[in-house]
Structure formats: C-alpha cells, structure tokens
Design a protein around this motif. Structure first.
Motif, PDB file in Angstrom:
ATOM      1  N   ALA A  55       5.986  16.353  68.084  1.00 52.54           N
ATOM      2  CA  ALA A  55       5.464  17.593  67.515  1.00 52.54           C
ATOM      3  C   ALA A  55       6.378  18.764  67.857  1.00 52.54           C
ATOM      4  N   ARG A  56       6.872  18.785  69.091  1.00 54.73           N
ATOM      5  CA  ARG A  56       7.767  19.877  69.492  1.00 54.73           C
ATOM      6  C   ARG A  56       9.066  19.832  68.705  1.00 54.73           C
ATOM      7  N   GLN A  57       9.662  18.632  68.567  1.00 57.61           N
ATOM      8  CA  GLN A  57      10.945  18.525  67.888  1.00 57.61           C
ATOM      9  C   GLN A  57      10.821  18.799  66.391  1.00 57.61           C
ATOM     10  N   LEU A  58       9.686  18.427  65.800  1.00 60.22           N
ATOM     11  CA  LEU A  58       9.491  18.667  64.375  1.00 60.22           C
ATOM     12  C   LEU A  58       8.886  20.042  64.093  1.00 60.22           C
ATOM     13  N   ARG A  59       8.501  20.746  65.173  1.00 61.04           N
ATOM     14  CA  ARG A  59       7.940  22.091  65.042  1.00 61.04           C
ATOM     15  C   ARG A  59       6.651  22.080  64.224  1.00 61.04           C
ATOM     16  N   VAL A  60       5.794  21.130  64.556  1.00 59.47           N
ATOM     17  CA  VAL A  60       4.487  21.041  63.918  1.00 59.47           C
ATOM     18  C   VAL A  60       3.440  20.889  65.018  1.00 59.47           C
ATOM     19  N   SER A  61       2.178  20.947  64.638  1.00 60.65           N
ATOM     20  CA  SER A  61       1.112  20.703  65.606  1.00 60.65           C
ATOM     21  C   SER A  61       1.004  19.205  65.868  1.00 60.65           C
ATOM     22  N   ARG A  62       0.195  18.835  66.845  1.00 60.15           N
ATOM     23  CA  ARG A  62       0.066  17.422  67.197  1.00 60.15           C
ATOM     24  C   ARG A  62      -0.774  16.646  66.185  1.00 60.15           C
ATOM     25  N   GLN A  63      -1.653  17.335  65.425  1.00 53.83           N
ATOM     26  CA  GLN A  63      -2.538  16.633  64.502  1.00 53.83           C
ATOM     27  C   GLN A  63      -1.780  15.825  63.444  1.00 53.83           C
ATOM     28  N   PRO A  64      -0.796  16.382  62.718  1.00 54.78           N
ATOM     29  CA  PRO A  64      -0.079  15.563  61.736  1.00 54.78           C
ATOM     30  C   PRO A  64       0.712  14.424  62.368  1.00 54.78           C
ATOM     31  N   VAL A  65       1.169  14.627  63.596  1.00 54.17           N
ATOM     32  CA  VAL A  65       1.867  13.533  64.292  1.00 54.17           C
ATOM     33  C   VAL A  65       0.884  12.415  64.614  1.00 54.17           C
ATOM     34  N   ARG A  66      -0.323  12.796  65.046  1.00 55.75           N
ATOM     35  CA  ARG A  66      -1.362  11.794  65.345  1.00 55.75           C
ATOM     36  C   ARG A  66      -1.695  10.995  64.084  1.00 55.75           C
ATOM     37  N   GLU A  67      -1.812  11.690  62.944  1.00 59.02           N
ATOM     38  CA  GLU A  67      -2.112  11.006  61.684  1.00 59.02           C
ATOM     39  C   GLU A  67      -0.961  10.082  61.282  1.00 59.02           C
ATOM     40  N   ALA A  68       0.265  10.528  61.490  1.00 60.60           N
ATOM     41  CA  ALA A  68       1.426   9.692  61.171  1.00 60.60           C
ATOM     42  C   ALA A  68       1.448   8.444  62.052  1.00 60.60           C
ATOM     43  N   PHE A  69       1.097   8.594  63.331  1.00 63.61           N
ATOM     44  CA  PHE A  69       1.045   7.441  64.235  1.00 63.61           C
ATOM     45  C   PHE A  69       0.050   6.395  63.721  1.00 63.61           C
ATOM     46  N   ILE A  70      -1.102   6.846  63.244  1.00 64.08           N
ATOM     47  CA  ILE A  70      -2.113   5.909  62.741  1.00 64.08           C
ATOM     48  C   ILE A  70      -1.566   5.120  61.557  1.00 64.08           C
ATOM     49  N   LYS A  71      -0.902   5.806  60.621  1.00 61.03           N
ATOM     50  CA  LYS A  71      -0.332   5.124  59.449  1.00 61.03           C
ATOM     51  C   LYS A  71       0.802   4.184  59.850  1.00 61.03           C
ATOM     52  N   LEU A  72       1.611   4.602  60.811  1.00 61.33           N
ATOM     53  CA  LEU A  72       2.713   3.747  61.263  1.00 61.33           C
ATOM     54  C   LEU A  72       2.184   2.490  61.950  1.00 61.33           C
ATOM     55  N   ALA A  73       1.074   2.628  62.661  1.00 61.87           N
ATOM     56  CA  ALA A  73       0.462   1.451  63.288  1.00 61.87           C
ATOM     57  C   ALA A  73      -0.102   0.514  62.226  1.00 61.87           C
ATOM     58  N   GLU A  74      -0.648   1.080  61.155  1.00 63.63           N
ATOM     59  CA  GLU A  74      -1.227   0.263  60.089  1.00 63.63           C
ATOM     60  C   GLU A  74      -0.168  -0.587  59.387  1.00 63.63           C
ATOM     61  N   ILE A  75       1.055  -0.072  59.252  1.00 57.76           N
ATOM     62  CA  ILE A  75       2.100  -0.848  58.577  1.00 57.76           C
ATOM     63  C   ILE A  75       2.920  -1.675  59.557  1.00 57.76           C
ATOM     64  N   GLY A  76       2.526  -1.668  60.824  1.00 57.04           N
ATOM     65  CA  GLY A  76       3.168  -2.540  61.793  1.00 57.04           C
ATOM     66  C   GLY A  76       4.435  -2.009  62.417  1.00 57.04           C
ATOM     67  N   PHE A  77       4.663  -0.700  62.348  1.00 59.64           N
ATOM     68  CA  PHE A  77       5.881  -0.123  62.905  1.00 59.64           C
ATOM     69  C   PHE A  77       5.733   0.296  64.363  1.00 59.64           C
ATOM     70  N   ILE A  78       4.535   0.703  64.764  1.00 59.56           N
ATOM     71  CA  ILE A  78       4.339   1.113  66.155  1.00 59.56           C
ATOM     72  C   ILE A  78       3.106   0.427  66.723  1.00 59.56           C
ATOM     73  N   GLU A  79       3.043   0.427  68.029  1.00 59.05           N
ATOM     74  CA  GLU A  79       1.898  -0.150  68.737  1.00 59.05           C
ATOM     75  C   GLU A  79       1.326   0.907  69.663  1.00 59.05           C
ATOM     76  N   ILE A  80       0.052   1.183  69.513  1.00 61.80           N
ATOM     77  CA  ILE A  80      -0.623   2.166  70.359  1.00 61.80           C
ATOM     78  C   ILE A  80      -1.381   1.398  71.439  1.00 61.80           C
ATOM     79  N   ARG A  81      -0.943   1.546  72.686  1.00 67.46           N
ATOM     80  CA  ARG A  81      -1.548   0.824  73.798  1.00 67.46           C
ATOM     81  C   ARG A  81      -2.392   1.800  74.612  1.00 67.46           C
ATOM     82  N   PRO A  82      -3.714   1.634  74.595  1.00 69.59           N
ATOM     83  CA  PRO A  82      -4.583   2.548  75.341  1.00 69.59           C
ATOM     84  C   PRO A  82      -4.195   2.618  76.814  1.00 69.59           C
ATOM     85  N   GLN A  83      -4.139   3.811  77.327  1.00 72.51           N
ATOM     86  CA  GLN A  83      -3.808   4.096  78.723  1.00 72.51           C
ATOM     87  C   GLN A  83      -2.357   3.736  79.095  1.00 72.51           C
TER      88      GLN A  83
END
Length: 239
Positions: A55-83
């Motif tokens: 968010a800092r590097q793209l100069r946006v708030s964290r919300q659109p980054v959070r939404e992008a993470f969800i979509k990236l996880a759905e297509i198998g590009f990233i893995e979100i590991r709780p904690q």
C-alpha cells in the motif's frame, strides 16, 4: 506478524481516479500490478508480501491491497497463512498440467469454431498480431511478446464468438502464465511460438477445423516439453 520485505523492483505509482467507482478501479489496478509482477517473477515464489508495504509503495490505502490479495489467492498466486503471513505461492506442476489439459479442451473447440466461421476482418487482425509478435521478438521484449501471445489467443476466441469461453481459460491459466514467462526464450524460442501461431492461423484462413485443431494441440503441448527441464533448473520456484 510484521514482515520486513525488500522488493527488487519498483512498483508503478497508481494515480488516484476521482469520482466514479474509484475504490473498485484502484483495487483492480492493484490486482493487475501484483499479478503481472508475479507472472514476470519480479515477485518470486516464496516471497513474503506485506499489505502495508505494498500500500505504501503503490500510494493507496490498505483496503484495495487487501481485496487484491483475496483475488490473487483465488487464482492460486498467493497463499495467506493465518498468524504467519502472506507469500507468493510456489508453482505447482500438478496445477500447471491440469490447467493445460482443460485449456486444450476448451481452445481446441474454440479454434475449430473459428476455422468454420471467422470473418476476413478477424483474420486480418490475427495477421497483424503475428506481425507485432515478430517485431517485439526481434527487440527481445519478452513481456510485450507474452501480452501479444495472449491477445492472439483471445482474438481467436473473439472471432469464434466465444468470449465467455476465453474468460474460463483466463480463470484457470494463472499457473501456466508463470511457466510461460520462465520458459522464454531459452526453453521455447520465440520463433517456434510464432511459427505455431502462423500454422494455427493458416488452418483458420483455409477454413480447415482439423488443421487448426492439430496446430493448436501442438502449440499447447509445448509447455509439457519445457516444464520438466524448467522445474529441474529452477527447483526453488516449484512445489
């Protein structure tokens, strides 16, 4: 958990679109920026991702980054590991093979339809795309070549009036995209890909579904030839 991260490339700054659908637009652009960085291996498999840092590097708030993470996880590009954190997923050989299998089944049907019904204007558009591929290949611009490669396949779907089928392909080929980028130009010479595109187009121009199908099958099998060697040479990138 705080992840200290250092990117080995600079994110492009996203301009703030005012008024209509600003947040959704920014989220989609954040997603596309990250997807492209992962496909081109600027964000390599296993790399930790920080929502706050991106968010800092793209100069946006964290919300659109959070939404992008969800979509990236759905297509198998990233893995979100709780904690534990969020990481770029390793390339799954099994998923690449499965995606290629499904893609071949769909695209063979598309190219047969295109060979039977493609109008002259769409054939001319395919010819221009191949000419552009030759131009960027001479310049050694691999990202541009991959964009034109995708545009070629999408254009075939369009001339077959199969846009919905192309959206199915887009949703499943994420893992293939990383391998395709990794394979250029050593594993698969650009000249080979261009020649295969020309063969596909020849089948369409001649109104021969059988020839177009055979050329498309050969083209989409190329990844199976390069995959074992790429996995051996870049073992740290594969699951």
């Amino acid at each position: 958990m705080t992840v200290n991260m250092t990117f080995d490339f600079e994110f492009p700054a996203l301009e703030d679109d005012s008024r209509r659908s600003r947040q959704a637009t920014i989220a989609s652009r954040v997603f596309e920026t990250l997807r492209q960085a992962i496909v081109q291996l600027q964000l390599r498999p296993g790399h930790p991702l920080s929502e706050a840092e991106i968010a800092r590097q793209l100069r946006v708030s964290r919300q659109p980054v959070r939404e992008a993470f969800i979509k990236l996880a759905e297509i198998g590009f990233i893995e979100i590991r709780p904690q534990r954190g969020t990481y770029v997923r390793l390339i799954s050989i099994r998923e690449v093979r499965n995606a290629r299998f499904i893609r071949e089944a769909v695209e063979v049907a598309i190219v047969r339809e295109a060979a039977a019904n493609a109008p002259d204007t769409d054939i001319e558009a395919l010819e221009r795309l191949i000419a552009d591929q030759k131009s960027v290949a001479r310049a050694g611009d691999h990202p541009a070549f991959l964009r034109l490669d995708e545009a070629f396949h999408q254009a075939i779907a369009r001339c077959a009036d199969c846009d919905d089928a192309w959206r199915v392909i887009e949703s499943l080929k994420a893992q293939m995209d990383r391998v395709r980028y990794l394979s250029l130009p050593e594993a698969t010479p650009l000249e080979t890909i261009i020649k295969q595109h020309e063969d596909i187009l020849e089948g369409i121009k001649n109104g021969s579904p059988e020839a177009a199908e055979a050329s498309m099958r050969q083209h989409l099998s190329e990844i199976l030839i390069s995959l074992p060697r790429l996995a051996a040479e870049h073992s740290s990138l594969f699951d």
